[in-house]
Motif scaffolding. Structure first.
Motif, mmCIF file in Angstrom:
data_model
loop_
_atom_site.group_PDB
_atom_site.id
_atom_site.type_symbol
_atom_site.label_atom_id
_atom_site.label_comp_id
_atom_site.label_asym_id
_atom_site.label_seq_id
_atom_site.Cartn_x
_atom_site.Cartn_y
_atom_site.Cartn_z
ATOM 1 N N ALA A 132 -7.097 2.061 -0.043
ATOM 2 C CA ALA A 132 -7.537 2.340 -1.353
ATOM 3 C C ALA A 132 -8.922 1.586 -1.791
ATOM 4 O O ALA A 132 -9.357 1.519 -2.905
ATOM 5 C CB ALA A 132 -6.536 1.701 -2.206
ATOM 6 N N GLN A 137 -8.820 -2.446 -11.045
ATOM 7 C CA GLN A 137 -7.845 -3.323 -10.341
ATOM 8 C C GLN A 137 -7.055 -3.775 -11.728
ATOM 9 O O GLN A 137 -7.540 -4.438 -12.629
ATOM 10 C CB GLN A 137 -8.868 -4.319 -9.754
ATOM 11 N N MET A 143 -3.754 -4.904 -8.047
ATOM 12 C CA MET A 143 -3.635 -3.897 -7.326
ATOM 13 C C MET A 143 -4.926 -2.797 -7.515
ATOM 14 O O MET A 143 -5.624 -3.051 -8.574
ATOM 15 C CB MET A 143 -2.356 -2.791 -7.680
ATOM 16 N N THR A 144 -5.268 -1.995 -6.301
ATOM 17 C CA THR A 144 -6.276 -0.976 -6.674
ATOM 18 C C THR A 144 -6.018 0.378 -6.480
ATOM 19 O O THR A 144 -4.952 0.219 -5.624
ATOM 20 C CB THR A 144 -7.657 -1.657 -5.930
ATOM 21 N N ILE A 145 -6.497 1.353 -6.906
ATOM 22 C CA ILE A 145 -6.297 2.801 -6.533
ATOM 23 C C ILE A 145 -7.656 3.436 -6.167
ATOM 24 O O ILE A 145 -8.876 3.010 -6.376
ATOM 25 C CB ILE A 145 -5.440 3.314 -7.483
ATOM 26 N N VAL A 191 2.374 1.222 -10.146
ATOM 27 C CA VAL A 191 2.370 0.228 -8.967
ATOM 28 C C VAL A 191 2.214 -1.008 -9.516
ATOM 29 O O VAL A 191 1.525 -1.425 -10.435
ATOM 30 C CB VAL A 191 1.338 0.677 -8.118
ATOM 31 N N ASN A 204 -4.469 7.040 -3.407
ATOM 32 C CA ASN A 204 -3.804 5.720 -2.677
ATOM 33 C C ASN A 204 -3.922 4.567 -3.282
ATOM 34 O O ASN A 204 -4.789 4.244 -4.252
ATOM 35 C CB ASN A 204 -4.714 5.652 -1.424
ATOM 36 N N PHE A 205 -2.753 3.856 -3.253
ATOM 37 C CA PHE A 205 -2.869 2.380 -3.832
ATOM 38 C C PHE A 205 -2.645 1.275 -2.704
ATOM 39 O O PHE A 205 -2.213 1.393 -1.735
ATOM 40 C CB PHE A 205 -1.870 2.232 -4.907
ATOM 41 N N TYR A 264 -5.562 -5.403 -3.922
ATOM 42 C CA TYR A 264 -6.870 -5.562 -4.139
ATOM 43 C C TYR A 264 -7.347 -6.656 -3.186
ATOM 44 O O TYR A 264 -6.907 -7.870 -3.165
ATOM 45 C CB TYR A 264 -7.403 -5.721 -5.491
ATOM 46 N N SER A 275 0.794 -1.132 0.047
ATOM 47 C CA SER A 275 0.054 0.021 0.070
ATOM 48 C C SER A 275 1.025 1.271 -0.028
ATOM 49 O O SER A 275 2.175 1.109 0.386
ATOM 50 C CB SER A 275 -0.913 0.160 1.132
ATOM 51 N N THR A 299 -3.517 0.857 -17.603
ATOM 52 C CA THR A 299 -3.135 -0.337 -17.047
ATOM 53 C C THR A 299 -2.436 -1.324 -18.139
ATOM 54 O O THR A 299 -2.331 -0.971 -19.034
ATOM 55 C CB THR A 299 -4.112 -1.408 -16.567
#
Length: 330
Positions: free
Chosen positions: A269, A128, A74-76, A67, A153-154, A157, A45, A99
């Motif tokens: 996130a 994601q 990952m998610t943001i 990231v 923020n990241f 997920y 994160s 992405t």
């Protein structure tokens, strides 16, 4: 077979995990990036901020952040956003999200450019992917000033299917509460609910919060505050592997016992919410009625009487007689 063709498959596999040709600083887990070009590899994160944030960012800003955490998604989430509004439906200063293995950069966004954001409304970004790239452009030819920029923020997920809210009866049997499911319970035992997230890699960045009829019960539970107790009312405890947080509402509570319970699982996130409704079966008082004068040779007659203060008997109610601890009948 040539030497080049032999190594080609290995190079392809590596490129699926890393974007190696980006300029900038590669950060590791727990490190921060103060620059405009950073690649966050193996950070579970973190936060991406515009230059000088929260102070106004300089003109001629052109930044790219990436990231990635190997095979993990990952998610943001944008938590603050302040850029100039669009002109003629076109963003001048903007943030663009892409992405994939390589970033897809744009420099003249059109009104229909996907995943491109400007203005002062915090965008709802729902992305994601194993590799996420954030591009920020503030061209010098536009005379904008005084905008503080953004923070995005990241985090790794969390799959919603790996989380749950469940009711535990007095025998420890679970009933999963999903989609506002309604179950009926008795107040004769403590109320036990569990909120779980079984995705191991996110344990240290996950927090839990309990709500009853939209009001939060106790503090948010996280790595720094794993437990809470309100004597006579309720307690919140975290299990040893931090996969589950239990809410225990005591029968001695003076507050309402029945209603809507909600658990919220979140990272910096992402937020996941589960809710269920608990309603009473019945409440009653039990007393034994009869002549307590015992005369040998005469019949002893006793009656067990339940007075319902709410509801009525259900198929789960039963009466059982014991004598000196031994079962007589039921």
């Amino acid at each position: 077979m040539s030497l080049i063709s032999y190594f080609t498959p290995i190079l392809v596999v590596l490129s699926l995990w890393f974007t190696l040709d980006l300029p900038g600083k590669i950060t590791s887990e727990g490190s921060d990036c103060e620059g405009c070009h950073c690649m966050f590899f193996f950070n579970i994160s973190g936060a991406i901020k515009s230059p000088n944030y929260p102070q106004p960012y300089p003109r001629e800003s052109s930044c790219l952040w990436s990231v990635s955490f190997g095979p993990q998604l990952m998610t943001i989430r944008a938590v603050d956003f302040d850029l100039p509004p669009p002109i003629n439906a076109t963003c001048r200063d903007f943030v663009h999200i892409s992405t994939g293995v390589e970033p897809y950069n744009i420099f003249m966004p059109t009104p229909n450019s996907p995943n491109t954001y400007c203005g002062s409304t915090i965008p709802n970004i729902n992305i994601q992917d194993r590799n996420i790239h954030i591009q920020f452009e503030a061209p010098p030819k536009f005379n904008f000033s005084g905008y503080r920029g953004f923070q995005i923020n990241f985090a790794i997920y969390i799959y919603p299917n790996f989380t749950s809210l469940a009711y535990l009866d007095q025998l420890g049997n679970q009933t999963v509460l999903t989609n506002n499911k309604v179950i009926r319970i008795s107040r004769r035992n403590n109320l036990r609910l569990t909120c779980s997230s079984t995705q191991n890699i996110t344990q240290n960045i996950t927090s839990f919060a309990w709500y009853f009829n939209t009001a939060q019960l106790g503090p948010t539970i996280n790595l720094n505050r794993p437990n809470h107790s309100s004597p006579g009312e309720f307690s919140i405890t975290t299990d040893s592997d931090r996969k589950s947080v239990e809410l225990n509402v005591f029968t001695t509570t003076k507050s309402n016992f029945f209603g809507d319970y909600q658990c919220v699982i979140s990272t910096s996130a992402q937020t996941i919410s589960h809710q269920g409704r608990l309603l009473p079966i019945s409440d009653y008082q039990v007393e034994i009625v009869g002549d307590y004068t015992i005369i040998e040779g005469f019949t002893l007659s006793l009656q067990c009487r339940a007075t319902y203060t709410f509801g009525g008997p259900s198929s789960s109610e039963s009466f059982t007689w014991y004598r000196s601890g031994s079962l007589i009948s039921s």
